[in-house]
Design a protein around this motif. Structure first.
Motif, PDB file in Angstrom:
ATOM      1  N   UNK A  97      33.919 -21.893 -33.718  1.00 18.85           N
ATOM      2  CA  UNK A  97      33.445 -23.254 -33.477  1.00 18.85           C
ATOM      3  C   UNK A  97      34.139 -24.243 -34.413  1.00 18.85           C
ATOM      4  N   UNK A 150      23.938 -23.264 -29.400  1.00 15.64           N
ATOM      5  CA  UNK A 150      25.289 -23.694 -29.063  1.00 15.64           C
ATOM      6  C   UNK A 150      26.353 -22.739 -29.559  1.00 15.64           C
ATOM      7  N   UNK A 151      25.970 -21.758 -30.357  1.00 14.33           N
ATOM      8  CA  UNK A 151      26.981 -20.862 -30.918  1.00 14.33           C
ATOM      9  C   UNK A 151      27.062 -19.559 -30.133  1.00 14.33           C
ATOM     10  N   UNK A 152      26.844 -19.637 -28.820  1.00 17.08           N
ATOM     11  CA  UNK A 152      27.025 -18.539 -27.868  1.00 17.08           C
ATOM     12  C   UNK A 152      26.200 -17.298 -28.182  1.00 17.08           C
ATOM     13  N   UNK A 153      26.383 -16.779 -29.375  1.00 19.01           N
ATOM     14  CA  UNK A 153      25.684 -15.545 -29.747  1.00 19.01           C
ATOM     15  C   UNK A 153      24.179 -15.774 -29.658  1.00 19.01           C
ATOM     16  N   UNK A 154      23.504 -14.928 -28.932  1.00 17.71           N
ATOM     17  CA  UNK A 154      22.040 -15.085 -28.826  1.00 17.71           C
ATOM     18  C   UNK A 154      21.403 -13.715 -28.842  1.00 17.71           C
ATOM     19  N   UNK A 171      25.866 -26.870 -40.987  1.00 22.69           N
ATOM     20  CA  UNK A 171      25.814 -26.116 -39.739  1.00 22.69           C
ATOM     21  C   UNK A 171      25.998 -24.623 -39.995  1.00 22.69           C
ATOM     22  N   UNK A 200      32.787 -11.582 -25.671  1.00 18.00           N
ATOM     23  CA  UNK A 200      31.400 -11.904 -25.313  1.00 18.00           C
ATOM     24  C   UNK A 200      31.057 -11.337 -23.937  1.00 18.00           C
ATOM     25  N   UNK A 249      23.414 -21.406 -39.451  1.00 17.00           N
ATOM     26  CA  UNK A 249      23.755 -20.152 -38.773  1.00 17.00           C
ATOM     27  C   UNK A 249      23.436 -18.954 -39.670  1.00 17.00           C
ATOM     28  N   UNK A 280      37.754 -14.351 -27.829  1.00 12.68           N
ATOM     29  CA  UNK A 280      36.336 -14.450 -28.176  1.00 12.68           C
ATOM     30  C   UNK A 280      35.461 -14.381 -26.920  1.00 12.68           C
ATOM     31  N   UNK A 320      21.269 -26.237 -32.027  1.00  8.37           N
ATOM     32  CA  UNK A 320      22.443 -25.939 -32.829  1.00  8.37           C
ATOM     33  C   UNK A 320      22.782 -24.456 -32.769  1.00  8.37           C
ATOM     34  N   UNK A 321      21.764 -23.627 -32.927  1.00  3.79           N
ATOM     35  CA  UNK A 321      21.999 -22.187 -32.936  1.00  3.79           C
ATOM     36  C   UNK A 321      22.347 -21.697 -31.539  1.00  3.79           C
TER      37      UNK A 321
END
Lengths: 275, 394
Positions: free
Chosen positions: B322, A271-275, B273, B387, B277, B383, A268-269
């Motif tokens: 998202x 999948x949110x691009x930011x890493x 979700x 990135x 995060x 976005x 899940x995490x």
């Protein structure tokens, strides 16, 4: 310590959390209670009450109706997950360890595929599958899930492989290992957790997918979500069947979530691009 | 590190007798790497970019009607006719209502899911007892299919049952709200005025940006943003009558109250979700920083307000991107909750499916899809570019 436990803040904290938890559990309770009632006992004003006689047969009835769809979904999900994770792993390996000129741009172009509303590719996808004689059956749907799974699986593996020290790859190259032997002997054995995370993510996504299922398959190849929508969509429907069907359709992913929750959340995490 | 270093460039590490061979192997490996990526590149190129192009083309044809399902349907280029039809034509009224509804739906979903998720994350960040169990409870909806949750919520929002009878158990009167079938619309505006409204919105954004930048660079903020914004707003206010009507007759659209049920169900499904995060973000903030903030006299509220939440701006941006992507393609949940035939809770994504696959109007469906795509691209392209730039800097 005990005095602090009863401070106003703590009461507020636990009170709010319990209320929120009840709100989040409410649909699950409703589904279970309704599925366990005799069809004749289901009425709107008493929807919340526990059944006077517990009736398990709704589950077997729903399963009898949904079994072919359930099996379709199982085949679809396993094939789609396997295909997209293997390709995603190779892509992630290239994107993180074998960057070439322009590979970052290609990666960003890949990611874009993750965020498009799928309505925008639906019509040509439908046409292409029809032209390839893949429309209506499972193979076409599997192909779609593999292709549109590539962005997210490549992303998760790329982020995962970024953690493998480049020095390890370089020393292997000095020892004469090439592109594929480095992957097979070093990267692949290290990427089991990455495969778990990605597979769980893909499994959940493909199992839960509906739009392609309803637009690209004929009746015999319907996945479980389409089967459930048909079961619940009828006019004179008794609610025990759709509720039991919902529980059955949710079971595989719920099981994954409950038993492998840690990996599920990592997916899940990731999948949110930011890493 | 952008490129794997050539083995030969490490002093003393290369085999001195055959450096050429190593170099050649390295380039061969690079070729292999490229060839490995190639099938995926082709697939993405065709299935994403090629298909988007194809849909754009389809949206400019007249593909539809009785021969639409033929293997080689007759198509003629008609330019932007489908779009003009959608935005101003008589038959596009449904689409315009759906679009308006979808905008309200997205905004409320974003506010609700980000707000509730952040709130729960802050509560769980206090490390209450049973945190693990609570986290599991808040996140499980995320694993479900929209069809599953839609089916259950449809039963929960049945007019004479479900949520409406809950107050009875606490000694109150049952609610009578018609969750999924209400026809009442709020925040109504006249679609005829859409151009004027858009101009006001543009003026508002200019002024807001100007106010926001006032502290940073006063001169630029006033010259570039504030003055143009105020001038634009004033011009529209005074000469608004000169801006043409979008339609030749009045057409009112608003937010349909029946959509509230769908919004609640979506928030139920997705706030876990955002919670996950934010929780990951809060855990990433070092305890030292928190202690330092507390030492400086920050209260709990102050810590989140001024330290934690501003630090997690990238997470908020991710969540917004998202969620808006999800809300734009929202189809399954609405399909499962109100069935394909309820216009009150319409959404362009559902409209696209019905137009294309029930009505066989492929070109019109393609035009709706492209409108959705353009709205999504407005968020996603900046976005992704951001990135990408960030990666370059690293």
């Amino acid at each position: 310590m005990t005095a602090r436990k009863f401070s106003l803040g703590t009461v507020f904290l636990y009170g709010t959390l319990v209320l929120l938890a009840l709100f989040f559990l409410m649909p699950a309770y409703m589904a279970a209670v309704t599925a366990l009632k005799m069809p004749a006992d289901i009425s709107l004003p008493t929807a919340w009450e526990w059944p006077s006689v517990v009736n398990w047969s709704s589950f077997s009835d729903a399963l009898a109706k949904l079994r072919p769809d359930f099996i379709n979904s199982l085949i679809l999900t396993i094939c789609g997950t396997a295909g997209s994770t293997v390709l995603g792993s190779l892509n992630g390996y290239v994107f993180s360890k074998w960057k070439f000129k322009g590979s970052d741009v290609i990666f960003t172009l890949f990611l874009f595929g993750m965020f498009i509303p799928y309505q925008v590719i639906l019509i040509p996808l439908f046409q292409t599958l029809r032209a390839m004689n893949l429309y209506g059956g499972l193979p076409g749907l599997i192909l779609a899930h593999i292709v549109y799974g590539l962005p997210i699986t490549s992303l998760i593996f790329r982020n995962f492989y970024a953690q493998i020290p480049t020095a390890l790859i370089e020393s292997a190259r000095l020892d004469g290992a090439g592109f594929f032997s480095i992957y097979l002997r070093i990267v692949f054995p290290l990427s089991i957790p990455g495969f778990v995370v990605t597979s769980l993510w893909q499994f959940t996504q493909i199992w839960n997918e509906f739009l392609w299922g309803i637009c690209l398959t004929r009746h015999t190849a319907n996945p479980i979500t389409v089967g459930l929508a048909n079961l619940a969509g009828g006019q004179a429907v008794t609610w025990n069947l759709p509720m039991a069907g919902s529980i059955l359709a949710a079971l595989p992913v719920l099981a994954i979530y409950i038993f492998l929750g840690r990996y599920f959340i990592r997916g899940l995490l990731a999948g949110s691009v930011k890493e | 590190m952008n490129q794997p270093r050539r083995a030969g460039s490490i002093p003393g590490a290369a085999r001195p007798d055959q450096p050429d061979l190593l170099m050649r192997e390295a380039s061969l490996d690079k070729l292999k790497a490229f060839l490995t990526l190639l099938p995926s590149m082709i697939l993405i190129g065709v299935f994403v970019y090629g298909f988007i192009g194809n849909t754009i083309w389809t949206s400019m044809t007249d593909w539809g009607g009785s021969g639409a399902m033929a293997l080689n349907p007759q198509k003629h280029f008609v330019g932007l006719e489908n779009y003009i039809d959608l935005f101003t034509g008589f038959l596009g009224g449904n689409f315009r209502q759906d679009l308006v509804n979808a905008v309200y739906y997205s905004v409320m979903l974003l506010a609700g899911a980000v707000g509730l998720g952040m709130f729960i994350a802050i509560l769980l960040d206090q490390k209450p007892k049973g945190e693990d169990l609570l986290r599991t409870i808040f996140l499980y909806p995320m694993s479900l299919s929209f069809i599953v949750s839609g089916t259950i919520w449809r039963w929960l929002l049945a007019p004479q049952g479900g949520v409406n009878v809950l107050p009875k158990y606490f000694g109150f009167k049952p609610l009578t709200f018609k969750w999924l079938s209400s026809q009442a619309a709020i925040l109504v505006f006249n679609w005829q005025d859409i151009l004027r409204i858009l101009a006001y919105i543009a003026a508002f954004i200019l002024i807001m940006v100007g106010v926001f930048l006032l502290r940073k660079d006063q001169g630029k903020a006033i010259k570039r943003w504030l003055i143009p914004g105020i001038v634009l707003g004033a011009l529209v206010w005074i000469f608004g009558g000169l801006i043409p009507d979008a339609l030749f007759m009045e057409e009112e659209h608003g937010f349909n109250l029946a959509t509230l049920g769908i919004i609640i169900a979506t928030i139920w499904q997705y706030s876990g979700y955002t919670m996950a995060l934010y929780l990951a973000g809060f855990n990433g903030i070092s305890q030292d920083l928190r202690d330092a903030a507390m030492l400086d006299g920050a209260s709990q509220v102050g810590y989140y307000r001024y330290v934690a939440i501003p630090m997690l701006k990238p997470i908020t941006i991710s969540a917004v991107i998202i969620l808006s992507h999800i809300s734009l393609k929202m189809f399954d949940l609405i399909f499962a909750m109100t069935g394909p035939d309820n216009a009150a809770t319409g959404h362009p994504a559902l409209n696209m499916y019905l137009t294309t696959f029930r009505g066989n109007e492929f070109s019109r469906g393609a035009a709706i899809a492209i409108v959705l795509f353009l709205i999504a691209a407005m968020f996603i392209v900046p976005y992704l570019v951001g990135q990408y730039r960030q990666q370059g800097r690293r």
